[in-house]
Scaffold this motif. Structure first.
Motif, PDB file in Angstrom:
ATOM      1  N   HIS A 142      -2.189  -0.292   2.093  1.00 28.66           N
ATOM      2  CA  HIS A 142      -1.137  -1.254   2.425  1.00 28.66           C
ATOM      3  C   HIS A 142      -0.001  -1.198   1.411  1.00 28.66           C
ATOM      4  CE1 HIS A 142      -4.518  -3.165   4.673  1.00 28.66           C
ATOM      5  NE2 HIS A 142      -3.545  -3.420   5.536  1.00 28.66           N
ATOM      6  N   TYR A 143       1.216  -1.385   1.919  1.00 30.93           N
ATOM      7  CA  TYR A 143       2.393  -1.419   1.047  1.00 30.93           C
ATOM      8  C   TYR A 143       2.658  -2.863   0.609  1.00 30.93           C
ATOM      9  CZ  TYR A 143       3.479   3.478   1.892  1.00 30.93           C
ATOM     10  OH  TYR A 143       3.431   4.856   1.933  1.00 30.93           O
ATOM     11  N   VAL A 144       1.887  -3.289  -0.365  1.00 36.65           N
ATOM     12  CA  VAL A 144       2.050  -4.574  -1.042  1.00 36.65           C
ATOM     13  C   VAL A 144       1.645  -4.356  -2.491  1.00 36.65           C
ATOM     14  CG1 VAL A 144       1.648  -6.036   0.978  1.00 36.65           C
ATOM     15  CG2 VAL A 144      -0.291  -5.291  -0.405  1.00 36.65           C
ATOM     16  N   ARG A 145       1.892  -5.362  -3.339  1.00 30.82           N
ATOM     17  CA  ARG A 145       1.521  -5.240  -4.747  1.00 30.82           C
ATOM     18  C   ARG A 145       0.624  -6.403  -5.166  1.00 30.82           C
ATOM     19  NH1 ARG A 145       6.058  -5.899  -8.089  1.00 30.82           N
ATOM     20  NH2 ARG A 145       7.168  -6.854  -6.338  1.00 30.82           N
ATOM     21  N   ARG A 146      -0.369  -6.087  -5.948  1.00 30.54           N
ATOM     22  CA  ARG A 146      -1.215  -7.109  -6.575  1.00 30.54           C
ATOM     23  C   ARG A 146      -0.736  -7.264  -8.014  1.00 30.54           C
ATOM     24  NH1 ARG A 146      -5.592  -6.592  -9.971  1.00 30.54           N
ATOM     25  NH2 ARG A 146      -7.082  -8.334  -9.997  1.00 30.54           N
ATOM     26  N   VAL A 147      -0.336  -8.477  -8.351  1.00 29.13           N
ATOM     27  CA  VAL A 147       0.192  -8.762  -9.686  1.00 29.13           C
ATOM     28  C   VAL A 147      -0.658  -9.861 -10.315  1.00 29.13           C
ATOM     29  CG1 VAL A 147       2.169  -9.615 -10.991  1.00 29.13           C
ATOM     30  CG2 VAL A 147       2.538  -8.107  -9.019  1.00 29.13           C
ATOM     31  N   VAL A 148      -1.104  -9.638 -11.538  1.00 29.76           N
ATOM     32  CA  VAL A 148      -1.859 -10.660 -12.253  1.00 29.76           C
ATOM     33  C   VAL A 148      -0.864 -11.572 -12.958  1.00 29.76           C
ATOM     34  CG1 VAL A 148      -3.599 -11.130 -14.018  1.00 29.76           C
ATOM     35  CG2 VAL A 148      -3.822  -9.117 -12.547  1.00 29.76           C
ATOM     36  N   GLY A 149      -0.870 -12.860 -12.594  1.00 28.25           N
ATOM     37  CA  GLY A 149       0.070 -13.819 -13.154  1.00 28.25           C
ATOM     38  C   GLY A 149      -0.265 -14.212 -14.582  1.00 28.25           C
ATOM     39  N   GLU A 155      -1.969 -12.420  -7.781  1.00 28.19           N
ATOM     40  CA  GLU A 155      -0.921 -12.801  -6.848  1.00 28.19           C
ATOM     41  C   GLU A 155      -0.612 -11.630  -5.917  1.00 28.19           C
ATOM     42  OE1 GLU A 155       1.449 -15.623 -10.114  1.00 28.19           O
ATOM     43  OE2 GLU A 155       2.420 -13.841  -9.245  1.00 28.19           O
ATOM     44  N   LEU A 156      -0.140 -11.951  -4.713  1.00 35.29           N
ATOM     45  CA  LEU A 156       0.290 -10.940  -3.751  1.00 35.29           C
ATOM     46  C   LEU A 156       1.814 -10.903  -3.760  1.00 35.29           C
ATOM     47  CD1 LEU A 156      -0.518  -8.928  -1.486  1.00 35.29           C
ATOM     48  CD2 LEU A 156      -0.295 -10.840   0.123  1.00 35.29           C
ATOM     49  N   HIS A 157       2.386  -9.706  -3.932  1.00 37.41           N
ATOM     50  CA  HIS A 157       3.836  -9.536  -3.971  1.00 37.41           C
ATOM     51  C   HIS A 157       4.273  -8.502  -2.935  1.00 37.41           C
ATOM     52  CE1 HIS A 157       5.017 -11.534  -7.951  1.00 37.41           C
ATOM     53  NE2 HIS A 157       3.731 -11.810  -7.778  1.00 37.41           N
ATOM     54  N   ARG A 158       5.521  -8.606  -2.537  1.00 36.15           N
ATOM     55  CA  ARG A 158       6.089  -7.625  -1.614  1.00 36.15           C
ATOM     56  C   ARG A 158       6.040  -6.226  -2.236  1.00 36.15           C
ATOM     57  NH1 ARG A 158      10.184 -10.384   1.856  1.00 36.15           N
ATOM     58  NH2 ARG A 158      10.751 -12.374   0.894  1.00 36.15           N
ATOM     59  N   ALA A 159       6.063  -5.219  -1.372  1.00 35.10           N
ATOM     60  CA  ALA A 159       6.212  -3.845  -1.838  1.00 35.10           C
ATOM     61  C   ALA A 159       7.616  -3.640  -2.387  1.00 35.10           C
ATOM     62  CB  ALA A 159       5.954  -2.868  -0.695  1.00 35.10           C
ATOM     63  N   ASP A 179      -8.838 -10.650  -5.877  1.00 37.01           N
ATOM     64  CA  ASP A 179      -9.416 -10.193  -7.138  1.00 37.01           C
ATOM     65  C   ASP A 179     -10.095  -8.832  -6.987  1.00 37.01           C
ATOM     66  OD1 ASP A 179      -8.577 -12.428  -8.514  1.00 37.01           O
ATOM     67  OD2 ASP A 179     -10.460 -13.512  -8.261  1.00 37.01           O
ATOM     68  N   PHE A 180     -10.586  -8.539  -5.793  1.00 39.26           N
ATOM     69  CA  PHE A 180     -11.368  -7.321  -5.558  1.00 39.26           C
ATOM     70  C   PHE A 180     -10.533  -6.180  -4.969  1.00 39.26           C
ATOM     71  CE2 PHE A 180     -14.813  -4.862  -3.406  1.00 39.26           C
ATOM     72  CZ  PHE A 180     -15.645  -4.675  -4.497  1.00 39.26           C
ATOM     73  N   LEU A 181      -9.395  -6.510  -4.354  1.00 33.82           N
ATOM     74  CA  LEU A 181      -8.572  -5.515  -3.671  1.00 33.82           C
ATOM     75  C   LEU A 181      -7.590  -4.833  -4.622  1.00 33.82           C
ATOM     76  CD1 LEU A 181      -7.817  -7.594  -0.466  1.00 33.82           C
ATOM     77  CD2 LEU A 181      -8.949  -5.358  -0.463  1.00 33.82           C
ATOM     78  N   ARG A 182      -7.238  -3.583  -4.295  1.00 37.46           N
ATOM     79  CA  ARG A 182      -6.214  -2.847  -5.022  1.00 37.46           C
ATOM     80  C   ARG A 182      -5.293  -2.162  -4.001  1.00 37.46           C
ATOM     81  NH1 ARG A 182      -8.586  -5.558  -8.006  1.00 37.46           N
ATOM     82  NH2 ARG A 182      -9.283  -5.155 -10.148  1.00 37.46           N
ATOM     83  N   PHE A 183      -3.990  -2.161  -4.307  1.00 35.02           N
ATOM     84  CA  PHE A 183      -2.976  -1.599  -3.411  1.00 35.02           C
ATOM     85  C   PHE A 183      -2.114  -0.612  -4.199  1.00 35.02           C
ATOM     86  CE2 PHE A 183      -3.655  -6.140  -2.267  1.00 35.02           C
ATOM     87  CZ  PHE A 183      -4.300  -5.970  -1.048  1.00 35.02           C
TER      88      PHE A 183
END
Length: 378
Positions: A142-149, A155-159, A179-183
């Motif tokens: 998926h074209y999204v970003r996982r960002v640790v706040g 957090e889920l962020h736009r690509a 927490d378990f997913l990576r993009f």
């Protein structure tokens, strides 16, 4: 050669002691993710879910998780030297996605099966499989970003590439899943991903992208609904908001809120749009564009990602819509979404996804709308 950026996996410690499961659909995106995962040095396992009947799907263009796609995923896994497993989820997919898609159209709503697929088959089921295999994470294309706040929450962020961003379809992702997913592709443009596939020697490097709704051949939604619900073509009246009967229609499944073309009610002084679908009376209600103006919507099954937020926010009410400034009222799983300016074409059954800049706050399902003109309440 394109040097791979492996930071998207965000796993602590020695990668050789890690295990990554990759959701492999058979397309270029998930194949590159598998290649990136293998390049980290972690043990990499590819999983493909077979969602269609092999015979019916083998020649279907623009699909995913079908006959040819499964073979492509296996060939990529062989090229990368990783394990690959295929699991039959056809019955589960039909019940949780295809049948719900048909029922939503029959009820006069506009469904989004891609979100239902992500909520169930692709994330819930695949994530459990990955955990059963002892994986440290599940990686997807998926074209999204996982960002640790700053508070340590995911957090889920736009690509970074707005043309590829898929965040609208992932609003229902839970904190535990995040927490378990990576993009790994969220920071990359698609041309670079294809170039990486070429560098990896993957045969899918030039493979066309899958269509948005993979189980709808040629975009013919009605034919899919008819197969699942044979009574879907029951017709009814096309009625103007002032009460005049303007014609007959061939079934609610052929119409969506905001539709203008295909009404077959010529000779009107102004263009008319579908403003409401009444499943109880099987009526298609039409009116001028002004009748589509919405001031608020009732949202149900709210999901929040990455903790609370009380600042200004925007909402997308369709995947291709521009984000609109909103406020949100109430508490719990049902909320009232208020648009600061009239919003057009808001349809029950669609998702309202909340954003603060690039961050996805969460969202919910549109259950009903409040038009600017109260007499038109849907």
């Amino acid at each position: 050669m394109h040097s791979p950026d492996l930071s998207g996996f965000q796993l602590d410690g020695d990668m050789k002691a890690r295990r990554i499961v990759v959701a492999m659909s058979g397309g270029v995106d998930s194949s590159v993710v598998a290649g990136l995962a293998a390049a980290t040095g972690a043990e990499t396992i590819g999983i493909t879910l077979q969602l269609y009947d092999h015979g019916a799907a083998v020649k279907r263009a623009g699909s995913c998780c079908a006959g040819q796609d499964i073979r492509d995923a296996r060939a990529v896994a062989d090229r990368l030297g990783i394990a690959h497993y295929v699991f039959d989820h056809e019955s589960r997919f039909r019940e949780s996605v295809v049948e719900r898609f048909a029922d939503e159209y029959m009820a006069g709503r506009t469904p989004i099966p891609c979100i239902q697929c992500n909520m169930g088959v692709k994330f819930t089921d695949l994530l459990q499989m990955a955990r059963d295999l002892g994986a440290d994470c599940l990686a997807t294309g998926h074209y999204v970003r996982r960002v640790v706040g700053a508070d340590g929450r995911s957090e889920l962020h736009r690509a970074h590439d707005p043309a590829r961003d898929q965040s609208y379809f992932l609003f229902a992702t839970t904190d535990d899943q995040m927490d378990f997913l990576r993009f790994p592709l969220g920071g990359l443009p698609k041309p670079q991903v294809r170039a990486m596939a070429q560098d990896m020697g993957l045969t899918v490097a030039a493979k066309p992208d899958s269509q948005d709704i993979c189980f709808v051949p040629d975009g013919d939604y009605a034919s899919v609904v008819r197969k699942v619900r044979p009574d879907a073509d029951t017709g009814g009246e096309i009625v103007h908001i002032d009460g005049r009967v303007l014609g007959e229609h061939k079934g609610l499944i052929h119409y969506t809120i905001g539709q203008r073309k295909g009404l077959e009610i010529g000779g009107q002084p102004v263009p008319l749009y579908v403003v409401k679908l009444d499943a109880d009376t099987r009526r298609v209600i039409v009116g001028p564009r002004s009748a589509l103006a919405t001031r608020a919507a009732q949202i149900v099954d709210m999901n929040w990602i990455g903790g609370s937020y009380d600042g200004p926010m925007e909402a997308k009410v369709r995947s291709l819509a521009r984000p609109a400034p909103v406020t949100i009222e109430g508490s719990g799983a049902s909320r009232r979404l208020v648009f600061l300016q009239p919003e057009y074409g808001v349809a029950p059954g669609q998702a309202a996804v909340l954003y603060a800049g690039d961050r996805v706050l969460g969202g919910g399902w549109i259950a009903s709308t409040e038009p600017v003109e109260p007499a038109l309440a849907a």
